[in-house]
Design a protein around this motif. Structure first.
Motif, short mmCIF file in Angstrom:
data_model
loop_
_atom_site.label_atom_id
_atom_site.label_comp_id
_atom_site.label_asym_id
_atom_site.label_seq_id
_atom_site.Cartn_x
_atom_site.Cartn_y
_atom_site.Cartn_z
N THR A 196 13.83 37.90 63.63
CA THR A 196 15.15 37.81 64.26
C THR A 196 15.43 36.43 64.84
O THR A 196 16.55 36.15 65.26
CB THR A 196 15.30 38.86 65.39
OG1 THR A 196 14.42 38.53 66.47
CG2 THR A 196 14.98 40.26 64.90
N ALA A 197 14.41 35.56 64.87
CA ALA A 197 14.60 34.22 65.45
C ALA A 197 15.70 33.44 64.75
O ALA A 197 16.35 32.58 65.35
CB ALA A 197 13.28 33.43 65.38
N PHE A 198 15.93 33.73 63.48
CA PHE A 198 16.98 33.05 62.74
C PHE A 198 18.34 33.26 63.40
O PHE A 198 19.15 32.33 63.50
CB PHE A 198 17.00 33.56 61.30
CG PHE A 198 18.09 32.96 60.46
CD1 PHE A 198 17.98 31.67 59.98
CD2 PHE A 198 19.23 33.69 60.15
CE1 PHE A 198 18.99 31.11 59.20
CE2 PHE A 198 20.23 33.14 59.38
CZ PHE A 198 20.11 31.85 58.90
N ALA A 199 18.60 34.48 63.84
CA ALA A 199 19.90 34.80 64.46
C ALA A 199 20.05 34.18 65.83
O ALA A 199 21.16 34.12 66.37
CB ALA A 199 20.07 36.32 64.56
N VAL A 200 18.96 33.71 66.41
CA VAL A 200 19.04 32.96 67.67
C VAL A 200 19.38 31.50 67.39
O VAL A 200 20.23 30.89 68.04
CB VAL A 200 17.70 33.05 68.44
CG1 VAL A 200 17.77 32.21 69.71
CG2 VAL A 200 17.35 34.48 68.76
N GLY A 201 18.73 30.94 66.38
CA GLY A 201 18.84 29.51 66.14
C GLY A 201 20.16 29.04 65.59
O GLY A 201 20.65 27.95 65.96
N VAL A 202 20.79 29.81 64.71
CA VAL A 202 22.04 29.34 64.09
C VAL A 202 23.15 29.14 65.11
O VAL A 202 23.75 28.05 65.17
CB VAL A 202 22.48 30.29 62.95
CG1 VAL A 202 23.89 29.93 62.48
CG2 VAL A 202 21.51 30.19 61.78
N PRO A 203 23.48 30.12 65.96
CA PRO A 203 24.52 29.85 66.96
C PRO A 203 24.12 28.80 67.98
O PRO A 203 24.96 28.03 68.46
CB PRO A 203 24.75 31.22 67.62
CG PRO A 203 23.52 32.00 67.34
CD PRO A 203 23.04 31.53 66.00
N PHE A 204 22.83 28.74 68.31
CA PHE A 204 22.34 27.73 69.25
C PHE A 204 22.58 26.33 68.70
O PHE A 204 23.12 25.45 69.38
CB PHE A 204 20.85 27.96 69.51
CG PHE A 204 20.21 26.92 70.38
CD1 PHE A 204 20.37 26.96 71.76
CD2 PHE A 204 19.46 25.89 69.83
CE1 PHE A 204 19.78 25.99 72.57
CE2 PHE A 204 18.87 24.93 70.62
CZ PHE A 204 19.03 24.97 72.01
N VAL A 205 22.19 26.10 67.44
CA VAL A 205 22.37 24.79 66.82
C VAL A 205 23.84 24.50 66.57
O VAL A 205 24.32 23.38 66.79
CB VAL A 205 21.56 24.71 65.50
CG1 VAL A 205 21.89 23.45 64.72
CG2 VAL A 205 20.06 24.77 65.80
N ASN A 206 24.57 25.50 66.09
CA ASN A 206 26.00 25.34 65.80
C ASN A 206 26.75 24.75 66.99
O ASN A 206 27.62 23.89 66.84
CB ASN A 206 26.60 26.69 65.44
CG ASN A 206 27.21 26.72 64.06
OD1 ASN A 206 26.83 25.94 63.19
ND2 ASN A 206 28.14 27.61 63.84
N ALA A 207 26.43 25.24 68.18
CA ALA A 207 27.17 24.82 69.37
C ALA A 207 26.91 23.36 69.73
O ALA A 207 27.73 22.74 70.42
CB ALA A 207 26.79 25.72 70.55
N TRP A 208 25.82 22.79 69.25
CA TRP A 208 25.48 21.41 69.58
C TRP A 208 26.10 20.39 68.62
O TRP A 208 26.08 19.19 68.90
CB TRP A 208 23.95 21.22 69.57
CG TRP A 208 23.29 21.60 70.87
CD1 TRP A 208 22.57 22.72 71.13
CD2 TRP A 208 23.26 20.85 72.08
NE1 TRP A 208 22.10 22.73 72.42
CE2 TRP A 208 22.52 21.58 73.04
CE3 TRP A 208 23.81 19.62 72.46
CZ2 TRP A 208 22.31 21.13 74.33
CZ3 TRP A 208 23.59 19.17 73.76
CH2 TRP A 208 22.84 19.92 74.68
N PHE A 209 26.66 20.85 67.49
CA PHE A 209 27.15 19.93 66.47
C PHE A 209 28.61 20.21 66.13
O PHE A 209 29.04 21.36 66.16
CB PHE A 209 26.30 20.04 65.20
CG PHE A 209 24.93 19.46 65.35
CD1 PHE A 209 24.64 18.17 64.93
CD2 PHE A 209 23.90 20.20 65.95
CE1 PHE A 209 23.38 17.62 65.08
CE2 PHE A 209 22.63 19.66 66.11
CZ PHE A 209 22.37 18.36 65.68
N PRO A 210 29.39 19.17 65.79
CA PRO A 210 30.78 19.37 65.38
C PRO A 210 30.84 20.02 64.00
O PRO A 210 29.87 19.94 63.23
CB PRO A 210 31.34 17.94 65.34
CG PRO A 210 30.16 17.07 65.08
CD PRO A 210 29.01 17.73 65.79
N PRO A 211 31.96 20.66 63.65
CA PRO A 211 32.05 21.39 62.39
C PRO A 211 31.68 20.57 61.16
O PRO A 211 31.03 21.09 60.24
CB PRO A 211 33.52 21.84 62.35
CG PRO A 211 33.92 21.93 63.78
CD PRO A 211 33.18 20.83 64.48
#
Length: 413
Positions: free
Chosen positions: A127-142
């Motif tokens: 389930t770690a994948f579902a933690v990392g994607v939104p976490f990383v997404n929020a740090w980078f522009p689209p």
């Protein structure tokens, strides 16, 4: 057409702060460590088959159980990450995964039932994948998220760590050794993550209840479109990463060590191609990347269905599929990054990630059943080619239409 999803006249991109890259690196390490744990049973599948007298189906079930639990668990974990952030969820998931790892290493490898129980809870690591994607997404522009999520996706190389080390450690020491080492690394990462990880300052935090958020997520078109694609791309990767040692041992008579090493090569190529798929998607659009990737998967599966000699045709077929599945996985989440609302990225990621994991759960069971009945994997590979072709048609029609519509309405995004 797809280049229009990026406006060539827009201002030069602002530089990404160093802290964002640090958070990406820490998240990627966390993903890799948890996937290492998630994949501990797979390299030992042939050993457990021999020592416990398992059938082909029982062996397939053994390696598939952590996959399905880790996949379904991504749905609530993704929603919880939207609410509490990666700073809380990464240490929590890592610490929780320690328990089944220790159980399997110390007591849970003496029977099929014990292994299935341990494998069930080992799914938490997936389930770690579902933690990392939104976490990383929020740090980078689209416009940089395709590359960022692709780099984060390299954490799936944790399965290669398991493939390369597990069997060797068991032979050199004991069955407990790889599990104890992995548990120690998980504890270390959980502590480091708790001390250093920080959520993006402008992270969108939802306020409505989880149930309402999940219901709203399931009404989004991007959720189902990306789920269908990820079930093929990442599902294919997961299926091969857990079943390839068994396939190579049964189909080609390779030793356990040789089969595990070849599986590691498959994984490493897929891992390397995932950020390439995201990077290319940032530049030419996800549709083109997915189209090329799915065409390669279909072609490689057709080639391998004839069970050619490993040198060179079998190796070429598997490596082509590995690179294509990695690039296709990266492109799928570039698609998600373009269309998912920022305050629902974790929820969308959870559902899409679950679809990808479930896509990896079914093929090992099918392959094991077919091999047990017919002594051949040809039909299973023909089914993979058919599924990849269907996904290719879907990409060229529905996905192309959705992205073209988005490009025509830039102000809405």
């Amino acid at each position: 057409m797809l280049q229009s999803s990026r406006n060539p006249q827009q201002a030069p991109r602002a530089p990404i702060p160093g802290r964002a890259w640090l958070m990406l690196a820490l998240a990627t390490v966390g993903f890799a460590v948890n996937f290492w744990a998630w994949a501990l049973i797979s390299p030992l599948g042939p050993r457990f088959k021999d020592s416990l007298g398992l059938s082909s189906f029982q062996q397939s079930l053994l390696v598939a159980v952590p996959v399905v639990v880790g996949s379904l668990g991504r749905i609530p974990v993704g929603a919880l990450t939207d609410r509490f952030g990666g700073r809380v969820m990464f240490p929590l998931v890592s610490a929780a995964t320690v328990i089944p790892v220790l159980y399997l290493g110390l007591a849970g490898h003496s029977s099929l039932t014990a292994l299935l129980v341990g494998g069930f809870f080992l799914g938490v690591g997936g389930t770690a994948f579902a933690v990392g994607v939104p976490f990383v997404n929020a740090w980078f522009p689209p416009e940089r998220r395709g590359l960022a999520i692709g780099l984060f996706g390299m954490g799936m190389g944790g399965t290669a760590i398991s493939a390369l080390s597990t069997v060797k450690l068991v032979k050199a020491h004991s069955v407990s050794t790889p599990f104890l080492i992995t548990a120690g690394v998980l504890v270390l990462y959980a502590v480091v993550a708790a001390l250093i990880l920080r959520d993006a300052p402008d992270r969108a935090v939802p306020t409505e209840p989880i149930g309402r958020r999940l219901a709203a997520t399931l009404r989004l078109g991007v959720t189902w479109q990306a789920s269908a694609l990820y079930a093929v791309a990442f599902g294919g990767y997961v299926a091969f990463s857990v079943y390839l040692p068994t396939y190579l041992k049964n189909g080609y008579g390779l030793t356990q060590d040789d089969a595990a090493n070849r599986m590691a090569g498959f994984v490493l190529l897929a891992v390397a191609m995932r950020p390439v798929g995201g990077w290319l998607s940032d530049r030419v659009g996800p549709t083109r990347v997915l189209t090329g990737a799915l065409a390669l998967v279909s072609t490689g599966a057709l080639m391998q269905s004839a069970t050619p000699a490993l040198a060179p045709l079998g190796t070429v077929a598997f490596l082509a599929m590995a690179g294509a599945l990695g690039a296709g996985s990266g492109a799928t989440f570039a698609f998600v990054a373009l269309l998912a609302p920022s305050n629902r990225t974790g929820s969308v990621t959870g559902v899409v990630g679950a679809a990808g994991g479930l896509g990896g759960f079914v093929p090992p069971l099918v392959m094991g059943s077919l091999y047990g009945s017919y002594g051949s994997y040809a039909v299973g590979l023909l089914l993979l080619a058919a599924v990849a072709t269907g996904a290719l048609v879907f990409t060229g029609t529905e996905v192309r239409r959705v992205l073209s519509r988005r490009a025509a309405l830039p102000a809405a995004h």
